[in-house]
Scaffold this active site. Structure first.
Site, short mmCIF file in Angstrom:
data_model
loop_
_atom_site.label_atom_id
_atom_site.label_comp_id
_atom_site.label_asym_id
_atom_site.label_seq_id
_atom_site.Cartn_x
_atom_site.Cartn_y
_atom_site.Cartn_z
N CYS A 12 0.95 -1.03 0.18
CA CYS A 12 0.03 -0.06 -0.15
C CYS A 12 0.84 1.01 0.04
O CYS A 12 2.15 1.26 0.28
CB CYS A 12 -0.80 0.08 1.37
SG CYS A 12 0.17 -0.12 2.77
N HIS A 39 5.94 -5.75 8.34
CA HIS A 39 6.02 -7.16 8.81
C HIS A 39 6.40 -7.91 7.55
O HIS A 39 5.59 -8.81 7.34
CB HIS A 39 4.96 -7.46 9.57
CG HIS A 39 4.60 -6.80 10.72
ND1 HIS A 39 3.41 -6.15 11.13
CD2 HIS A 39 5.33 -6.80 11.75
CE1 HIS A 39 3.58 -5.42 12.26
NE2 HIS A 39 4.70 -5.74 12.83
N HIS A 71 2.93 2.33 11.36
CA HIS A 71 1.97 1.89 12.33
C HIS A 71 1.58 2.93 13.13
O HIS A 71 0.87 2.95 13.97
CB HIS A 71 2.32 0.67 13.19
CG HIS A 71 2.58 -0.51 11.93
ND1 HIS A 71 1.56 -1.03 11.23
CD2 HIS A 71 3.64 -1.34 11.95
CE1 HIS A 71 2.01 -2.09 10.56
NE2 HIS A 71 3.03 -2.39 10.93
N CYS A 93 1.58 6.28 8.62
CA CYS A 93 0.58 6.46 7.42
C CYS A 93 -0.39 7.42 7.72
O CYS A 93 -1.21 7.54 9.02
CB CYS A 93 0.08 5.09 7.29
SG CYS A 93 -1.10 5.09 6.07
N HIS A 121 -0.35 -5.49 18.73
CA HIS A 121 0.24 -4.75 17.77
C HIS A 121 0.57 -3.58 17.82
O HIS A 121 0.09 -2.85 18.67
CB HIS A 121 -0.87 -5.29 16.85
CG HIS A 121 -0.42 -4.76 15.16
ND1 HIS A 121 -0.23 -3.45 14.85
CD2 HIS A 121 -0.07 -5.56 14.11
CE1 HIS A 121 0.34 -3.56 13.53
NE2 HIS A 121 0.23 -4.79 13.31
N GLU A 123 0.29 -0.86 16.29
CA GLU A 123 -0.35 0.01 15.94
C GLU A 123 -1.56 0.18 16.78
O GLU A 123 -1.86 1.34 17.54
CB GLU A 123 -1.27 -0.22 14.43
CG GLU A 123 -2.36 0.80 14.11
CD GLU A 123 -3.33 0.36 13.08
OE1 GLU A 123 -2.70 -0.17 12.08
OE2 GLU A 123 -4.32 0.82 12.91
N CYS A 188 -8.69 0.89 6.79
CA CYS A 188 -8.16 1.79 5.84
C CYS A 188 -8.49 1.17 4.52
O CYS A 188 -8.91 0.04 4.36
CB CYS A 188 -6.69 1.87 5.76
SG CYS A 188 -5.76 0.27 5.19
N ASN A 218 -2.48 -8.15 8.15
CA ASN A 218 -3.25 -8.25 7.04
C ASN A 218 -2.98 -9.45 6.19
O ASN A 218 -4.07 -9.77 5.55
CB ASN A 218 -3.28 -6.86 6.36
CG ASN A 218 -1.90 -6.72 5.64
OD1 ASN A 218 -1.97 -7.07 4.43
ND2 ASN A 218 -0.92 -5.94 6.17
N SER A 260 2.29 -5.19 2.89
CA SER A 260 3.69 -5.06 3.20
C SER A 260 4.64 -5.86 2.43
O SER A 260 5.83 -5.63 2.36
CB SER A 260 3.86 -5.17 4.60
OG SER A 260 3.79 -6.28 5.03
S1 SF4 Z 1 -3.21 2.25 7.40
FE1 SF4 Z 1 -1.63 0.62 7.18
S2 SF4 Z 1 -2.22 -0.93 5.92
FE2 SF4 Z 1 -3.48 1.16 5.58
S3 SF4 Z 1 -2.56 2.18 3.89
FE3 SF4 Z 1 -1.62 2.91 5.99
S4 SF4 Z 1 -0.05 1.55 5.94
FE4 SF4 Z 1 -1.18 0.59 4.65
#
Ligand code: SF4
Length: 282
Positions: A12, A39, A71, A93, A121, A123, A188, A218, A260
């Protein structure tokens, strides 16, 4: 045998940008990444080859600059690192930031915050790190263990399947009919697109190959989703994991990958699948 790639798969923009930022800063001086930037073992070894260090704890950082991963992290952790005199580069992100804002808004509205995600995790630790009271739920049983609050505010780890998150929100509403349950959908868009495309692909495939790191949330969720629509699903990290016998009497092999997973890793897996198909025709 036909290889069917999911319409949306692989890395992504959030992960791509974070890797680019890490490489840019590594050229400028020694850099330590706090936790795994992504990851994915292939990406992590490429970063290591550039001299980028990884530390799981702030106390273990020996470079003057530290990078927060895609994250994200909590304001409390950021304040702690700055107090140590470290320069902080944030690769958080933008869609993780959206989730942070959602959690802060729910807390401001007087909600007891519940995160649908994996408790340990990075995040989720970031999303909850500025809260004094919260709960993290992942399975139905976790909802049974919740205590009653007049007002719940539910948000999700960005990489959770949205159907699962909605199911958990529904369960909370049914378990606490007297409570107000507010839900902000923080899954997301790239995760949603990959999940939907994986279902479309898995419905047409005899065998599905999912490419991604073993510890990538994911990627593991993509495996579970595909298993609901196809009985022969295999999770591989690289082309070296692909086994020829998986493709016996398969006409369509579906291919998807976690957010990833780099493009070249996916391409090599696809090439290996085609090789296996050719070999089984000989
Ligand atoms: S939230 Fe995580 S999975 Fe979604 S776009 Fe951002 S980095 Fe990628």
């Amino acid at each position: 045998m036909r290889v069917l790639r999911a319409a949306h798969l692989g890395m992504c923009f959030g992960v791509r940008d974070a890797i680019a930022l890490a490489l840019e800063h590594a050229d400028a001086g020694p850099l330590t990444i706090l936790g795994d930037l992504v990851h994915n073992p292939t990406v992590l070894s490429a970063l290591e080859a550039k001299g980028i260090a990884v530390a799981q704890e702030v106390a273990h950082i020996t470079t003057p600059t530290l990078m927060v991963t895609a994250h994200g992290t909590s304001e409390r952790t950021l304040a702690r690192t700055r107090a140590l005199g470290l320069t902080v580069v944030e690769a958080t992100c933008p869609l993780v930031r959206v989730a942070h804002r959602a959690v802060a808004a729910l807390a401001r509205q007087g909600c007891h915050v519940v995160i649908v995600g994996q408790r340990d995790h990075v995040e989720v630790r970031g999303l909850t790190g500025d809260l004094d009271r919260f709960d993290v739920v992942l399975e139905d049983d976790d909802v049974l263990a919740l205590e009653e609050h007049p007002r719940f505010g539910v948000a999700a780890q960005t990489t959770q399947p949205v159907a699962k998150v909605r199911h958990i929100v529904d369960l909370i509403r049914r378990r606490f009919p007297q409570s107000e349950v507010r839900f902000l959908d923080t899954v997301c868009k790239p995760t949603k697109e990959r999940q939907t495309a994986a279902i479309e692909m898995a419905c047409q495939a005899d065998v599905v190959i999912v490419v991604g790191g073993r510890s990538s949330n994911n990627t593991r969720e993509l495996v579970k989703t595909c298993e609901r629509y196809c009985t022969r699903v295999h999770h591989v990290q690289t082309d070296a994991d692909v086994r020829q016998e998986w493709f016996d009497s398969a006409n369509v092999v579906g291919l998807t990958a976690g957010t990833s997973t780099p493009d070249d890793v996916i391409d090599r897996v696809e090439a290996r699948i085609r090789l296996c198909a050719d070999a089984s025709l000989e």
